[in-house]
Design an enzyme around this catalytic site. Structure first.
Site, PDB file in Angstrom:
ATOM      1  N   LYS A 257       0.861  -1.189   0.000  1.00  0.00           N
ATOM      2  CA  LYS A 257       0.000   0.000   0.000  1.00  0.00           C
ATOM      3  C   LYS A 257       0.905   1.248   0.000  1.00  0.00           C
ATOM      4  O   LYS A 257       1.807   1.361   0.810  1.00  0.00           O
ATOM      5  CB  LYS A 257      -0.865  -0.005   1.262  1.00  0.00           C
ATOM      6  N   GLU A 343     -18.723  -4.563  11.201  1.00  0.00           N
ATOM      7  CA  GLU A 343     -19.581  -3.752  12.097  1.00  0.00           C
ATOM      8  C   GLU A 343     -20.668  -4.581  12.753  1.00  0.00           C
ATOM      9  O   GLU A 343     -20.999  -4.354  13.920  1.00  0.00           O
ATOM     10  CB  GLU A 343     -20.200  -2.600  11.302  1.00  0.00           C
ATOM     11  N   ARG A 371     -25.332  -0.875   8.441  1.00  0.00           N
ATOM     12  CA  ARG A 371     -25.024  -2.300   8.237  1.00  0.00           C
ATOM     13  C   ARG A 371     -25.326  -3.111   9.493  1.00  0.00           C
ATOM     14  O   ARG A 371     -25.552  -4.303   9.434  1.00  0.00           O
ATOM     15  CB  ARG A 371     -23.559  -2.435   7.828  1.00  0.00           C
TER      16      ARG A 371
HETATM   17  C1  TPP Z   1     -18.353  -1.510   5.904  1.00  0.00           C
HETATM   18  C2  TPP Z   1     -17.163  -0.585   5.882  1.00  0.00           C
HETATM   19  N1  TPP Z   1     -16.506  -0.320   7.036  1.00  0.00           N
HETATM   20  C3  TPP Z   1     -15.452   0.520   7.028  1.00  0.00           C
HETATM   21  C4  TPP Z   1     -15.049   1.133   5.875  1.00  0.00           C
HETATM   22  C5  TPP Z   1     -13.907   2.151   5.905  1.00  0.00           C
HETATM   23  N2  TPP Z   1     -12.781   1.672   5.088  1.00  0.00           N
HETATM   24  C6  TPP Z   1     -12.563   2.109   3.873  1.00  0.00           C
HETATM   25  S1  TPP Z   1     -11.248   1.407   3.161  1.00  0.00           S
HETATM   26  C7  TPP Z   1     -10.912   0.529   4.571  1.00  0.00           C
HETATM   27  C8  TPP Z   1      -9.743  -0.384   4.633  1.00  0.00           C
HETATM   28  C9  TPP Z   1      -9.878  -1.398   3.520  1.00  0.00           C
HETATM   29  O1  TPP Z   1      -8.805  -2.290   3.602  1.00  0.00           O
HETATM   30  P1  TPP Z   1      -8.561  -3.247   2.339  1.00  0.00           P
HETATM   31  O2  TPP Z   1      -9.833  -3.867   1.927  1.00  0.00           O
HETATM   32  O3  TPP Z   1      -7.459  -4.155   2.707  1.00  0.00           O
HETATM   33  O4  TPP Z   1      -8.143  -2.261   1.167  1.00  0.00           O
HETATM   34  P2  TPP Z   1      -6.784  -1.416   1.070  1.00  0.00           P
HETATM   35  O5  TPP Z   1      -7.121  -0.034   1.582  1.00  0.00           O
HETATM   36  O6  TPP Z   1      -5.739  -2.107   1.864  1.00  0.00           O
HETATM   37  O7  TPP Z   1      -6.458  -1.412  -0.398  1.00  0.00           O
HETATM   38  C10 TPP Z   1     -11.869   0.777   5.530  1.00  0.00           C
HETATM   39  C11 TPP Z   1     -11.882   0.167   6.885  1.00  0.00           C
HETATM   40  C12 TPP Z   1     -15.785   0.838   4.690  1.00  0.00           C
HETATM   41  N3  TPP Z   1     -15.464   1.429   3.511  1.00  0.00           N
HETATM   42  N4  TPP Z   1     -16.809  -0.024   4.727  1.00  0.00           N
END
Ligand code: TPP
Ligand code: DXP
Ligand code: MG
Length: 616
Positions: A257, A343, A371
């Protein structure tokens, strides 16, 4: 119109105007293209703000996806969608990045109205595999199994319950091949938590040495990996093999990342997950704004509360830092639980914590409580458990668009029996209201706060039965009662002044602080006014205005209640202040609404102010 590679003086990236051109590019030009894409991302996203780190991490992966699969005939479903900038660049939208996440500009997530290449606009994580399951079933019924279905899922998104539900279905459908590309950078905001993250780590360390059995193969998938996600050729080769398998396949791609950009110390904390627009030094004011965010005020207050109350614990869904739990984790690491992007599990786990005698504070963004509504209703409230929900990003958030505005919590939670909801009008009120919420042990409590900097406080001129009177009406009998929710009190007080001095209408502004259930003092206060106007940063089909109107009706109060709020619509991205103004939730909007609501009031009932010459 796509140009062929040879006849244009443009940069390589500019020449790759669509995936068809990309697929004609000789493999030895891909490293240069990847370099140009990274340069473009850093330059553009640092200017506008956005998800720089996630997109720097998927440059080679996205190139490989568009070289192996024929979008939109083949479906590329990005989970969460915050990592789809490269996809947008490769599907003809490079020129629009200068207005990324700005009013009328490019969305920060896939957008069906922007491109046929985009499928999922919802930024809530853990959905892609379920969409893929449905798409694959539709392809099968249409006899179109030759059209591939590919879900690109982050290791963080994989911790969400829906992802497991989808894997459970996909693994059995041997005749309905979905390719699940796991973009494993080991992080959500912070390092991804949980046993699955541990399993992925073991697979990464195993280095693909003939790994034959793992979590995915046990579910019926063919597993390819771990693959170096920054080697386009390797990724391409594995994706072609996956496509040819014609079975459910997991392609485990290992990425970094923020790859290729040296983050500053602070940026490194979350690998540039979201960067703010870098204001050029020349454009910066003399002194950097020292106003704290609401989130930081909450985080400090919670840590201090936890110091005084050992029963207080905190729960996060992979967003410890963004929800302000950093100070509490530093002081009480054993009392902060990060459950991953989960969640629903977070809420019911909090119910378990409460059953165990603790008082959990669940810190999530307001949009994500959607959710977990069933869990709030029937796992917490049904049992009258003392759980406090702190909903950050409540109301209009701004740049993250329709699925990120926290605009449904008031309507949803207004339905929950026994739930109490507080909406501080300014950050200075947060500590006291949080303490009141945590002191309540007869059921769930909620404190909601906006994505905003802490504004100047409005002092109450009086208080009655828990209702702060922020402005007294001058008319007799009192004219209009304004009941704002939370930070919209500022617009209400400003509007009251305008209405009085420019339109001869007296207004009382009453801030109940605890807005659900309706404070019993409000219906009787309403009875002493000619019109009530509620003002809330939430969809107005339910919420506080509806509850107040119902309460007035139940008490036989005939004063009409006019409800100002957000429309029952999906509101695009844009600056919070602009979107609130468009919804009529700023001072001019409130003035207009009050004037409309009082325009047809019978003259004899107007205030003396208006009868004796006030402008109006
Ligand atoms: C249901 C939900 N909870 C929290 C979030 C906030 N959120 C956005 S991106 C992220 C991290 C995502 O991690 P990953 O899927 O590994 O993607 P990366 O950013 O590492 O590419 C979070 C927690 C969200 N978008 N949806
Ligand atoms: C993609 C996602 O859900 C989050 O990263 C979101 O962009 C957070 O927005 P904030 O910047 O308000 O924390
Ligand atoms: Mg990740």
């Amino acid at each position: 119109m796509a140009t062929t590679l040879s006849d244009s003086p443009l940069s390589l990236l500019e020449r790759v105007a669509d995936p068809g051109v990309l697929r004609t590019l000789p493999a030895d030009q891909l490293p240069l293209l990847a370099h140009e894409i990274r340069q473009f991302l850093v330059e553009r996203v640092c200017a506008t703000g956005g998800h720089l780190g996630p997109n720097l991490g998927v440059v080679e992966l996205t190139l490989a996806l568009h070289r192996v699969f024929d979008s939109p005939r083949d479906a590329l479903v990005f989970d969460t969608g915050h990592q789809a900038y490269v996809h947008k660049m490769l599907t003809g939208r490079q020129e629009y990045f200068d207005r990324l996440r700005q009013t009328g500009g490019l969305s920060g997530y896939p957008s069906r109205s922007e491109s046929v290449h985009d499928l999922v606009a919802n930024s809530h994580a853990s959905t892609a595999l379920s969409y893929a399951d449905g798409l694959a079933k539709a392809r099968q019924l249409a006899g179109e199994q030759d059209r591939a279905v590919v879900a690109i899922v982050g290791d963080g998104a994989l911790t969400g319950g829906m992802a497991f539900e989808a894997l459970n279905n996909l693994g059995t459908a041997q005749d309905r091949p979905v390719i699940a590309v796991l973009n494993d950078n080991g992080r959500s905001y912070a390092p991804t938590v949980g046993a699955l993250a541990g399993q992925l780590g073991a697979l990464r360390r195993g280095g693909g040495t003939g790994v034959c059995r793992n979590f995915f193969t046990d579910l019926g998938f063919v597993y390819f990996g771990p693959v170096d996600g920054h080697d386009t050729g390797e990724v391409e080769g594995v994706l072609r093999r996956a496509r040819a398998m014609n079975r459910p396949v997991v392609v485990h791609v290992v990425t970094v990342k923020g790859k290729g950009h040296r983050p500053s110390e602070t940026d490194a904390v979350d690998c540039l997950h979201t960067v703010n627009a870098v204001v050029p030094a020349s454009a910066r004011g003399g002194t950097r704004s020292s106003t704290r965010s609401w989130t930081s005020v909450f985080g400090q207050a919670l840590a201090e509360l936890a110091a005084a109350r050992p029963e207080v614990v905190a729960v996060s869904a992979a967003m410890l830092q963004p929800t302000g739990l950093g100070p509490m984790r530093e002081r009480f690491p054993q009392r902060v639980f990060d459950v991953g992007i989960a969640e629903q599990h977070a809420v019911t786990s909090a119910a378990g914590l409460a059953m165990g005698g603790l008082h959990p504070v669940v810190a999530i963004y307001a949009t994500f409580v959607n959710r977990a509504f069933d869990q709030v209703l029937l796992d917490v409230a049904l049992h009258r458990l003392p759980v406090t929900f702190v909903l950050d990003r409540a109301g209009i958030t701004g740049p993250d668009g329709p699925s990120h505005h926290g605009m449904w919590d008031l309507s949803l939670l207004a339905m929950v029996p026994g739930l109490r909801l507080a909406a501080p009008r300014e950050a200075a009120q947060l500590p006291a209201l949080l303490a009141e919420a945590v002191a309540w042990d007869e059921g769930p409590t909620v404190v909601r706060l906006p994505k905003a900097t802490a504004g100047a406080p409005i002092e109450a001129v009086a208080s009655m039965d828990g209702v702060d009177i922020l402005h007294r009406g001058k008319g007799r009998p009192l004219d209009v009662l304004l009941v704002p929710v939370g930070p919209l009190a500022h617009a209400a007080v400003e509007a009251a002044g305008i209405l009085e001095h420019e339109h001869g209408i007296g207004c009382t502004v009453a801030d109940p602080r605890w807005v659900l259930p309706v404070n019993p003092a409000l219906p009787s206060l309403a009875a002493r006014h000619q019109v009530v106007v509620s003002i809330e940063d939430g969809v107005r089909t339910g919420g506080v205005g509806a509850a107040l109107s119902q309460q007035c009706q139940d008490h036989g109060i005939t004063t009409p209640v006019h409800r100002l709020g957000l429309p029952r619509a999906f509101i695009p991205h844009g600056p919070r202040s602009q979107l609130l103004a468009q919804a009529g939730l700023d001072a001019p909007g409130v003035v207009q609404a009050v004037r409309t609501a009082t325009a047809n009031r019978p003259a004899h009932r107007l205030s003396s102010l208006q009868r004796h010459g006030g402008a109006g």
